[in-house]
Write a protein that holds these residues in place. Structure first.
Motif, PDB file in Angstrom:
ATOM      1  N   ALA A 208      50.925  45.300  75.538  1.00 14.72           N
ATOM      2  CA  ALA A 208      52.191  44.650  75.858  1.00 14.72           C
ATOM      3  C   ALA A 208      52.987  44.436  74.583  1.00 14.72           C
ATOM      4  CB  ALA A 208      51.941  43.305  76.536  1.00 14.72           C
ATOM      5  N   TYR A 209      54.310  44.574  74.701  1.00 10.17           N
ATOM      6  CA  TYR A 209      55.212  44.252  73.594  1.00 10.17           C
ATOM      7  C   TYR A 209      55.508  42.757  73.654  1.00 10.17           C
ATOM      8  CZ  TYR A 209      56.189  49.261  73.298  1.00 10.17           C
ATOM      9  OH  TYR A 209      56.082  50.616  73.159  1.00 10.17           O
ATOM     10  N   VAL A 210      54.755  41.989  72.913  1.00 10.24           N
ATOM     11  CA  VAL A 210      54.942  40.542  72.867  1.00 10.24           C
ATOM     12  C   VAL A 210      54.741  40.074  71.443  1.00 10.24           C
ATOM     13  CG1 VAL A 210      54.283  40.064  75.258  1.00 10.24           C
ATOM     14  CG2 VAL A 210      52.530  40.223  73.492  1.00 10.24           C
ATOM     15  N   GLY A 211      55.091  38.801  71.186  1.00 12.51           N
ATOM     16  CA  GLY A 211      54.983  38.286  69.834  1.00 12.51           C
ATOM     17  C   GLY A 211      53.622  37.744  69.483  1.00 12.51           C
ATOM     18  N   SER A 212      52.763  37.550  70.483  1.00 12.50           N
ATOM     19  CA  SER A 212      51.450  36.965  70.235  1.00 12.50           C
ATOM     20  C   SER A 212      50.511  37.364  71.354  1.00 12.50           C
ATOM     21  CB  SER A 212      51.570  35.442  70.161  1.00 12.50           C
ATOM     22  OG  SER A 212      50.296  34.838  70.094  1.00 12.50           O
ATOM     23  N   CYS A 213      49.196  37.332  71.036  1.00 10.68           N
ATOM     24  CA  CYS A 213      48.199  37.642  72.056  1.00 10.68           C
ATOM     25  C   CYS A 213      47.662  36.407  72.753  1.00 10.68           C
ATOM     26  CB  CYS A 213      47.009  38.365  71.419  1.00 10.68           C
ATOM     27  SG  CYS A 213      47.261  40.129  71.153  1.00 10.68           S
ATOM     28  N   TRP A 214      48.052  35.220  72.284  1.00  8.60           N
ATOM     29  CA  TRP A 214      47.455  34.018  72.860  1.00  8.60           C
ATOM     30  C   TRP A 214      48.530  32.981  73.144  1.00  8.60           C
ATOM     31  CZ3 TRP A 214      43.043  33.540  75.150  1.00  8.60           C
ATOM     32  CH2 TRP A 214      42.602  32.281  75.502  1.00  8.60           C
ATOM     33  N   PRO A 215      48.593  32.445  74.387  1.00 17.27           N
ATOM     34  CA  PRO A 215      47.739  32.838  75.506  1.00 17.27           C
ATOM     35  C   PRO A 215      48.011  34.278  75.931  1.00 17.27           C
ATOM     36  CG  PRO A 215      49.504  31.446  76.281  1.00 17.27           C
ATOM     37  CD  PRO A 215      49.578  31.437  74.778  1.00 17.27           C
TER      38      PRO A 215
END
Length: 123
Positions: free
Chosen positions: A99-106
């Protein structure tokens, strides 16, 4: 179009090891979260491990900490899951996700999934 393909599943006895591989091609951006989920009959889908491609921050489910290691290949499109000291409860279909997101957590909502690879651990 992002395409995700896993390989490396199989059957092993308890205490054994397996290495899963994933190639996620077609990404536009280099910074993203990549990870592994698993699903076994009668159980909820579980996030196993994830890694952020920029910086390499990792996250693990408590059930696999100390036994599984997630890593990137030299090409950031490649992902691995080294699984050691496998237990029968690790039996599941394992899916590579990205996924193109800024963080893996959560864990984010992963829009890209592979077809899955079966891991079977016998006692």
């Amino acid at each position: 179009q992002v395409q995700v393909v896993e390989s490396g599943g199989g059957s092993v006895q308890a205490g054994g090891s397996l290495r899963l591989s994933c190639v996620a091609s077609g990404h536009t951006y280099s910074s993203r979260c990549m990870g592994w989920f698993r699903q076994s009959p009668g159980k909820d889908r579980e996030g196993v491990a994830a890694i952020y491609t920029t910086g390499g921050t990792t996250h693990y489910a408590d059930s696999v900490k100390g036994r599984f290691t997630i890593s990137q290949g030299r090409a950031q499109d490649t992902l691995y899951l080294e699984m050691n000291n496998l237990k029968p409860e690790d039996t599941a279909i394992y899916y590579c996700v990205t996924a193109y997101v800024g963080s893996c957590w959560p864990y984010p909502d992963f829009p890209y999934w592979g077809q899955g690879t079966q891991v079977t651990v016998s006692s």
